[in-house]
Design an enzyme around this catalytic site. Structure first.
Site, short mmCIF file in Angstrom:
data_model
loop_
_atom_site.label_atom_id
_atom_site.label_comp_id
_atom_site.label_asym_id
_atom_site.label_seq_id
_atom_site.Cartn_x
_atom_site.Cartn_y
_atom_site.Cartn_z
CG ASN A 149 -1.89 -1.16 1.19
OD1 ASN A 149 -2.42 -1.51 0.14
ND2 ASN A 149 -2.13 -1.77 2.34
CD GLN B 140 3.07 3.94 2.97
OE1 GLN B 140 3.05 4.46 1.84
NE2 GLN B 140 4.17 3.72 3.64
CG HIS C 96 4.40 -1.87 5.41
ND1 HIS C 96 4.44 -0.50 5.57
CD2 HIS C 96 3.09 -2.19 5.31
CE1 HIS C 96 3.21 -0.02 5.56
NE2 HIS C 96 2.36 -1.04 5.40
#
Ligand code: AMP
Length: 117
Positions: free
Chosen positions: A82, A89, A95
């Site tokens: 994301n 996000q 990540h």
């Protein structure tokens, strides 16, 4: 500093599954699949746009290793980033989500230019 830096520094606990000099992987606290693991760089990198290619390759290498360790490599798994506001996000530390352990539904593109009727 984000919550992920605190995890890297052992200031808050996480269920770790893999670690090397550059990357850390741990179980997501709010799993969206039977297996839901986050792979992050140890460097503070906000998003994919600010990540160099070498670090991306380390991260993807860690994804491969984690998938094998969690026995996802044969049946398959999904990797999601994301990235940024429109993608939702929430944590501003790059990540990769690894999702697996079941047959995952397909991602369908929602065409917002057309009406729902
Ligand atoms: P994103 O929406 O892509 O930024 O995803 C952030 C993810 O971090 C979410 O799936 C959260 O459930 C997860 N998360 C937030 N805090 C923690 C934590 N302390 N330990 C593990 N996962 C976390």
């Amino acid at each position: 500093m984000t919550i992920f830096t605190k995890i890297i520094n052992h200031e808050i606990a996480a269920n770790r599954v893999y670690e090397d000099d550059f990357t850390l992987a741990f179980h997501d606290i709010d799993p969206q699949a039977p297996i839901h693991i986050l792979v992050i760089p140890k460097k503070e990198i906000a998003d994919l746009q600010s990540c160099d290619g070498e670090t991306v390759s380390y991260l993807l290498n860690a994804v491969q290793l984690v998938a094998k360790k969690m026995k996802l490599d044969e049946a398959g798994y999904r990797v999601v980033i994301n990235n940024g506001r429109d993608a939702g996000q929430e944590v501003e530390h790059l990540h990769f989500h690894i999702l697996g352990g079941t047959k995952l539904g397909h991602i369908h593109h929602q065409d917002r230019t057309k009406s729902a009727t």
